[in-house]
Design a protein around this motif. Structure first.
Motif, PDB file in Angstrom:
ATOM      1  N   THR A  24       0.809  -1.212   0.000  1.00  0.00           N
ATOM      2  CA  THR A  24       0.000   0.000   0.000  1.00  0.00           C
ATOM      3  C   THR A  24       0.844   1.265   0.000  1.00  0.00           C
ATOM      4  OG1 THR A  24      -1.706  -1.202   1.236  1.00  0.00           O
ATOM      5  CG2 THR A  24      -1.889   1.190   1.174  1.00  0.00           C
ATOM      6  N   LEU A  25       1.861   1.322   0.847  1.00  0.00           N
ATOM      7  CA  LEU A  25       2.685   2.529   0.949  1.00  0.00           C
ATOM      8  C   LEU A  25       3.878   2.519   0.001  1.00  0.00           C
ATOM      9  CD1 LEU A  25       2.662   3.046   4.829  1.00  0.00           C
ATOM     10  CD2 LEU A  25       1.091   3.933   3.105  1.00  0.00           C
ATOM     11  N   GLY A  26       4.120   1.407  -0.695  1.00  0.00           N
ATOM     12  CA  GLY A  26       5.178   1.373  -1.709  1.00  0.00           C
ATOM     13  C   GLY A  26       6.585   1.335  -1.158  1.00  0.00           C
ATOM     14  N   TRP A  27       6.805   0.548  -0.100  1.00  0.00           N
ATOM     15  CA  TRP A  27       8.145   0.479   0.501  1.00  0.00           C
ATOM     16  C   TRP A  27       9.161  -0.084  -0.481  1.00  0.00           C
ATOM     17  CZ3 TRP A  27       9.626  -3.217   5.088  1.00  0.00           C
ATOM     18  CH2 TRP A  27      10.887  -2.870   5.569  1.00  0.00           C
ATOM     19  N   THR A  28       8.812  -1.117  -1.222  1.00  0.00           N
ATOM     20  CA  THR A  28       9.761  -1.757  -2.145  1.00  0.00           C
ATOM     21  C   THR A  28       9.545  -1.318  -3.591  1.00  0.00           C
ATOM     22  OG1 THR A  28       8.248  -3.647  -2.306  1.00  0.00           O
ATOM     23  CG2 THR A  28      10.016  -3.784  -0.672  1.00  0.00           C
ATOM     24  N   ALA A  29       8.740  -0.287  -3.826  1.00  0.00           N
ATOM     25  CA  ALA A  29       8.469   0.150  -5.207  1.00  0.00           C
ATOM     26  C   ALA A  29       9.667   0.839  -5.865  1.00  0.00           C
ATOM     27  CB  ALA A  29       7.247   1.062  -5.226  1.00  0.00           C
ATOM     28  N   PRO A  30      10.343   1.804  -5.224  1.00  0.00           N
ATOM     29  CA  PRO A  30      11.460   2.469  -5.910  1.00  0.00           C
ATOM     30  C   PRO A  30      12.682   1.559  -6.004  1.00  0.00           C
ATOM     31  CG  PRO A  30      11.268   3.293  -3.680  1.00  0.00           C
ATOM     32  CD  PRO A  30      10.101   2.382  -3.888  1.00  0.00           C
ATOM     33  N   LYS A  31      13.398   1.695  -7.100  1.00  0.00           N
ATOM     34  CA  LYS A  31      14.630   0.932  -7.316  1.00  0.00           C
ATOM     35  C   LYS A  31      15.815   1.812  -6.916  1.00  0.00           C
ATOM     36  CE  LYS A  31      12.060  -2.278  -9.019  1.00  0.00           C
ATOM     37  NZ  LYS A  31      11.742  -3.465  -8.209  1.00  0.00           N
ATOM     38  N   VAL A  32      16.086   1.869  -5.630  1.00  0.00           N
ATOM     39  CA  VAL A  32      17.177   2.703  -5.125  1.00  0.00           C
ATOM     40  C   VAL A  32      18.507   1.993  -5.333  1.00  0.00           C
ATOM     41  CG1 VAL A  32      15.716   3.886  -3.468  1.00  0.00           C
ATOM     42  CG2 VAL A  32      16.817   1.772  -2.804  1.00  0.00           C
ATOM     43  N   ARG A  33      19.569   2.801  -5.464  1.00  0.00           N
ATOM     44  CA  ARG A  33      20.887   2.256  -5.770  1.00  0.00           C
ATOM     45  C   ARG A  33      21.885   2.424  -4.633  1.00  0.00           C
ATOM     46  NH1 ARG A  33      21.796   4.369 -12.006  1.00  0.00           N
ATOM     47  NH2 ARG A  33      20.060   3.216 -12.931  1.00  0.00           N
ATOM     48  N   ARG A  34      21.530   3.176  -3.614  1.00  0.00           N
ATOM     49  CA  ARG A  34      22.465   3.412  -2.513  1.00  0.00           C
ATOM     50  C   ARG A  34      21.793   3.056  -1.204  1.00  0.00           C
ATOM     51  NH1 ARG A  34      24.726   9.357  -3.012  1.00  0.00           N
ATOM     52  NH2 ARG A  34      25.773   8.614  -1.128  1.00  0.00           N
ATOM     53  N   ALA A  35      22.612   2.618  -0.252  1.00  0.00           N
ATOM     54  CA  ALA A  35      22.077   2.180   1.038  1.00  0.00           C
ATOM     55  C   ALA A  35      21.478   3.342   1.820  1.00  0.00           C
ATOM     56  CB  ALA A  35      23.181   1.503   1.850  1.00  0.00           C
ATOM     57  N   ASP A  36      22.121   4.522   1.771  1.00  0.00           N
ATOM     58  CA  ASP A  36      21.586   5.656   2.526  1.00  0.00           C
ATOM     59  C   ASP A  36      20.259   6.141   1.934  1.00  0.00           C
ATOM     60  OD1 ASP A  36      22.779   6.484   0.212  1.00  0.00           O
ATOM     61  OD2 ASP A  36      23.679   8.284   1.063  1.00  0.00           O
ATOM     62  N   THR A  37      20.094   5.997   0.610  1.00  0.00           N
ATOM     63  CA  THR A  37      18.806   6.345  -0.002  1.00  0.00           C
ATOM     64  C   THR A  37      17.715   5.384   0.445  1.00  0.00           C
ATOM     65  OG1 THR A  37      20.025   7.131  -1.924  1.00  0.00           O
ATOM     66  CG2 THR A  37      17.670   6.842  -2.187  1.00  0.00           C
ATOM     67  N   ALA A  38      18.057   4.089   0.548  1.00  0.00           N
ATOM     68  CA  ALA A  38      17.083   3.106   1.034  1.00  0.00           C
ATOM     69  C   ALA A  38      16.704   3.380   2.485  1.00  0.00           C
ATOM     70  CB  ALA A  38      17.656   1.700   0.883  1.00  0.00           C
ATOM     71  N   ASP A  39      17.671   3.782   3.312  1.00  0.00           N
ATOM     72  CA  ASP A  39      17.365   4.123   4.703  1.00  0.00           C
ATOM     73  C   ASP A  39      16.452   5.340   4.786  1.00  0.00           C
ATOM     74  OD1 ASP A  39      18.902   2.047   5.585  1.00  0.00           O
ATOM     75  OD2 ASP A  39      20.682   3.267   5.971  1.00  0.00           O
ATOM     76  N   LEU A  40      16.706   6.354   3.953  1.00  0.00           N
ATOM     77  CA  LEU A  40      15.860   7.543   3.961  1.00  0.00           C
ATOM     78  C   LEU A  40      14.435   7.212   3.523  1.00  0.00           C
ATOM     79  CD1 LEU A  40      15.500  10.596   4.239  1.00  0.00           C
ATOM     80  CD2 LEU A  40      16.321  10.828   1.875  1.00  0.00           C
ATOM     81  N   TRP A  41      14.299   6.386   2.494  1.00  0.00           N
ATOM     82  CA  TRP A  41      12.973   6.003   2.025  1.00  0.00           C
ATOM     83  C   TRP A  41      12.232   5.195   3.091  1.00  0.00           C
ATOM     84  CZ3 TRP A  41       9.391   7.401  -1.078  1.00  0.00           C
ATOM     85  CH2 TRP A  41       8.381   6.522  -1.446  1.00  0.00           C
ATOM     86  N   THR A  42      12.954   4.331   3.808  1.00  0.00           N
ATOM     87  CA  THR A  42      12.330   3.551   4.883  1.00  0.00           C
ATOM     88  C   THR A  42      11.803   4.465   5.987  1.00  0.00           C
ATOM     89  OG1 THR A  42      13.759   1.658   4.409  1.00  0.00           O
ATOM     90  CG2 THR A  42      12.721   1.720   6.571  1.00  0.00           C
ATOM     91  N   TRP A  43      12.574   5.483   6.355  1.00  0.00           N
ATOM     92  CA  TRP A  43      12.113   6.405   7.389  1.00  0.00           C
ATOM     93  C   TRP A  43      10.907   7.218   6.909  1.00  0.00           C
ATOM     94  CZ3 TRP A  43      12.868   5.834  12.207  1.00  0.00           C
ATOM     95  CH2 TRP A  43      14.047   5.264  12.687  1.00  0.00           C
ATOM     96  N   LEU A  44      10.842   7.531   5.617  1.00  0.00           N
ATOM     97  CA  LEU A  44       9.674   8.239   5.093  1.00  0.00           C
ATOM     98  C   LEU A  44       8.424   7.353   5.159  1.00  0.00           C
ATOM     99  CD1 LEU A  44      11.184  10.076   1.990  1.00  0.00           C
ATOM    100  CD2 LEU A  44      10.370  11.111   4.115  1.00  0.00           C
ATOM    101  N   ILE A  45       8.587   6.067   4.874  1.00  0.00           N
ATOM    102  CA  ILE A  45       7.462   5.138   4.966  1.00  0.00           C
ATOM    103  C   ILE A  45       6.994   5.011   6.413  1.00  0.00           C
ATOM    104  CG2 ILE A  45       6.790   2.730   4.648  1.00  0.00           C
ATOM    105  CD1 ILE A  45       6.915   4.280   2.066  1.00  0.00           C
ATOM    106  N   ILE A  46       7.937   4.961   7.351  1.00  0.00           N
ATOM    107  CA  ILE A  46       7.584   4.887   8.772  1.00  0.00           C
ATOM    108  C   ILE A  46       6.843   6.155   9.204  1.00  0.00           C
ATOM    109  CG2 ILE A  46       8.547   4.796  11.105  1.00  0.00           C
ATOM    110  CD1 ILE A  46      10.751   3.007   9.990  1.00  0.00           C
ATOM    111  N   ALA A  47       7.297   7.320   8.699  1.00  0.00           N
ATOM    112  CA  ALA A  47       6.602   8.570   9.029  1.00  0.00           C
ATOM    113  C   ALA A  47       5.184   8.578   8.464  1.00  0.00           C
ATOM    114  CB  ALA A  47       7.403   9.762   8.487  1.00  0.00           C
ATOM    115  N   ALA A  48       5.006   8.057   7.243  1.00  0.00           N
ATOM    116  CA  ALA A  48       3.660   7.983   6.668  1.00  0.00           C
ATOM    117  C   ALA A  48       2.769   7.037   7.465  1.00  0.00           C
ATOM    118  CB  ALA A  48       3.759   7.526   5.209  1.00  0.00           C
ATOM    119  N   HIS A  49       3.319   5.916   7.894  1.00  0.00           N
ATOM    120  CA  HIS A  49       2.557   4.974   8.715  1.00  0.00           C
ATOM    121  C   HIS A  49       2.151   5.616  10.044  1.00  0.00           C
ATOM    122  CE1 HIS A  49       1.998   1.535  11.490  1.00  0.00           C
ATOM    123  NE2 HIS A  49       1.450   0.970  10.439  1.00  0.00           N
ATOM    124  N   THR A  50       3.052   6.399  10.640  1.00  0.00           N
ATOM    125  CA  THR A  50       2.743   7.090  11.892  1.00  0.00           C
ATOM    126  C   THR A  50       1.632   8.120  11.694  1.00  0.00           C
ATOM    127  OG1 THR A  50       5.052   6.795  12.577  1.00  0.00           O
ATOM    128  CG2 THR A  50       3.747   8.397  13.798  1.00  0.00           C
TER     129      THR A  50
END
Length: 201
Positions: free
Chosen positions: A85-111
């Motif tokens: 629903t929130l698209g956690w695995t939708a973007p094809k990120v290439r860097r680990a720090d970008t994946a961490d930032l996207w994960t925190w954005l998903i957590i903020a949306a869930h909150t």
């Protein structure tokens, strides 16, 4: 009910397929038997058997373990919501720090969805049961979130209209290759014990 220092019967399968010695180790732990008195629909409740690798457990430890086992359903549904629903695995990120930032954005949306429970209406499907506003799931809050957003305060300024950049010229190739990261061990395991013994022999 719980029993102390009970060990499972191991076999040369799964994680113990690569075990060099013929005799497998004995792993002591705590065996638990969980039963319920009633299930919806007059179903016959069957016992659930759980095992923990810790020994000499107290009654508080046993209660915490079987309650943690029941909480796994909440975790599985949360991960499913974030992925589908929130698209956690939708973007094809290439860097680990970008994946961490996207994960925190998903957590903020869930909150945000959890905090908006008392503000939204229950836009339920015809086959769903009625639920109290403060007990709505994040997925059901998301259906009415557009109505909440229209009445909520906006601390950020309105976005300015802009046009996208020109991008790469049409027909040209991308000469900057994406960086690839190792995902770990990729050795293919044998599908059966006979195949594994044939490879070793």
């Amino acid at each position: 009910m719980a029993w102390n220092r009970v060990h499972p019967r191991l076999t040369h399968r799964g994680p113990w397929l690569e075990h060099a010695e013929e005799e497998l180790p004995v792993l002591h732990g705590t065996l638990m038997r969980l039963t319920v008195e009633y299930l919806p629909g007059d179903r016959d409740p069957k016992p659930v058997w759980l095992w923990c690798s810790a020994t000499s457990a107290t009654s508080a430890d046993v209660d915490r373990w079987w309650q943690s086992f029941l909480r796994r359903f909440d975790l599985e549904h949360t991960f499913r919501l974030m992925k589908q629903t929130l698209g956690w695995t939708a973007p094809k990120v290439r860097r680990a720090d970008t994946a961490d930032l996207w994960t925190w954005l998903i957590i903020a949306a869930h909150t945000q969805l959890c905090l908006a429970r008392p503000l939204t209406e229950d836009l339920r499907r015809p086959w769903e049961r009625r639920t109290e506003p403060r007990r709505l799931t994040p997925a059901r809050v998301r259906r009415g979130f557009r109505n909440v957003r229209a009445t909520a305060a906006r601390p950020a300024a309105a976005p300015k209209p802009s046009r996208p950049g020109p991008g790469r010229p049409s027909g040209s190739k991308n000469n900057q290759r994406a960086s690839h990261h190792s995902v770990g061990k990729t050795i293919k395991r044998a599908e059966s014990i006979k195949e594994h013994q044939a490879r070793r022999g």
